[in-house]
Enzyme design. Structure first.
Site: not given
Ligand code: URA
Length: 434
Positions: A82, A161, A168, A183, A187
């Site tokens: 990621h 999220d 946010r 966050s 995932k």
């Molecule tokens: N990428 C994400 O998936 N979440 C965040 O909070 C910031 C970047």
């Protein structure tokens, strides 16, 4: 339990209990806690922070707010990568096929681009026919058959999220390490891989502006992964210039293909070799960094990475002839040179400015509703450290727009040219693992 009490406790710097954090996540996901309380909670968290246990609980609660993918029917170690988001970041398109060609299993769920950063799914869709919505059963079958699938996240993955990130984004609460870490990790953990490599970017154009803050975020995420029993490692990489030479969807896919053909730009190849070697160690295939480099280099030299990309494209309904003959990708009507008006050495290329300019040339979206022009973008002709003469081309703007003078000016300004020679740092600044 009342949400207002939880907000006040966080505001006052009290450590929250497991039950309080789960009460918030469950209540907010179900719509029982309103946005104004969630936003106040996010702001209190931004100022007060969270300790390791609180962050692990928040991540676990978010991860279980929706579907958790079970990849246990895929044989072998499933590795995922990621990136926290960069400009010109086409890493998954070259790295995924390379590690899969070496025997690792890549079951990857990716995202779309927004603002100055691109997304892997959009890039993949520049290949005609490419399907990114694949159901869980077919996803698993494909990874078992060819070792790799890259698809869009299912709608039911981490709904907490989806809501919280959107909130946010409009309440000034993105830049909180506990909130970013939970966050991202919720995932990644929900999408089921055994091992995760995080590429945490720093610099202009990245979430984290400094090396230290990127390290802090990376260490927090590695800690979360470790506490939830997944082999999680991180590399900290430089975003003080775009990655590689190409920025924009089809341009980046072509660069990934060039890389798999052994002609990738130096910094991009360096990143792919490092990330690839680490993922192969996580998969138990390489014994150390050197062994991993050797395997990745072989998969480039013998074109098995390229063959794997073809297999991936074919399995997901795409036209694999684009991989063999990339000249078929659409080309923008206008290709315009941006020249330097000074001589010297390139010191920095502002990734944020390049990413925003590429977006305005048609390559990205300002809002999720915008449509992308696959052929648009920017091709850099100079990188940090390169010598430049007056009148030399710095970059090419690719666009179908009729007027683009402002973008050309912005691209020129993104280049910082110094009279003195520039030392080029390695792209990977740190490697973090437990
Ligand atoms: N990428 C994400 O998936 N979440 C965040 O909070 C910031 C970047």
């Amino acid at each position: 339990m009342r949400m207002v009490d939880i907000i006040e406790r966080k505001r006052d710097g009290v450590t929250l209990s497991d039950a309080e954090i789960r009460f918030f996540v469950e209540g907010y996901t179900k719509g029982e806690i309103p946005d104004y309380q969630a936003s106040s909670f996010a702001m209190a968290t931004l100022f007060r922070g969270m300790n390791k246990e609180e962050i692990a609980t928040l991540t676990d609660a978010m991860m279980h707010s929706g579907d958790v993918i079970d990849l246990s029917s895929i044989k072998g170690v499933k590795v995922d990568k990621h990136s926290t988001g960069g400009v010109g970041d086409k890493t998954s398109l070259a790295l995924g096929p390379l590690v899969a060609a070496c025997g690792a299993k890549v079951a990857k769920m990716s995202g779309r681009g927004l603002g100055h950063t691109g997304g892997t799914l959009d890039k993949m869709e520049s290949i005609p026919g490419m399907k990114i919505e694949v159901n869980e059963e077919d996803f698993i079958k494909q990874v078992n058959e060819i070792g790799i699938a890259i698809i869009g996240q299912t709608k039911k993955l981490v709904p907490a999220d989806k809501k919280l990130y959107a909130l946010r984004d409009v309440t000034g609460t993105v830049e909180s390490i506990p909130l970013i870490a939970s966050s991202i990790m919720s995932k990644k953990l929900a999408s089921g891989s055994d091992a995760i490599l995080l590429d945490v970017k720093f610099g202009r154009g990245a979430f984290m502006k400094t090396l230290d803050s990127a390290k802090e975020l990376a260490e927090t995420m590695v800690e979360i992964g470790d506490s939830l029993k997944r082999d999680t490692r991180a590399i900290i990489t430089d975003m003080n210039q775009p990655l590689g030479l190409a920025v924009g969807n089809a341009l980046e896919v072509k660069e990934a293909i060039d890389t798999l053909n052994g002609h990738g730009p130096k910094d991009f190849v360096e990143l792919v070799r490092n990330a690839g070697s680490i993922m192969l160690q996580q998969a138990g295939i390489a014994k150390d960094m050197e062994d991993g480099y050797r395997l990745i280099d072989n998969a480039i030299a013998d074109r098995s990475g390229l063959e794997k990309l073809k297999a991936l494209v074919k399995a997901q309904g795409g036209d694999e002839s684009y991989i063999t003959n990339p000249e078929q990708f659409p080309v923008a009507k206008n290709i315009v040179e941006i020249k330097s008006d000074v001589a010297g050495y390139v010191e920095r290329i502002d990734s944020l400015e390049i990413g925003l300019s590429a977006m305005r040339l048609g390559a990205g979206r300002e809002t999720m509703a915008d449509k992308i022009d696959m052929s648009a973008g920017i091709l850099l002709k100079k990188k940090v450290g390169d010598k430049v003469e007056v009148g030399e081309v710095l970059a090419l703007a690719h666009t179908n727009h009729e007027s683009f003078a402002k973008e050309l000016e912005d691209i020129r300004h993104a280049f910082n040219i110094s009279p003195a020679e520039i030392k080029v740092d390695p792209i990977v600044h740190a490697y973090i693992k437990k």
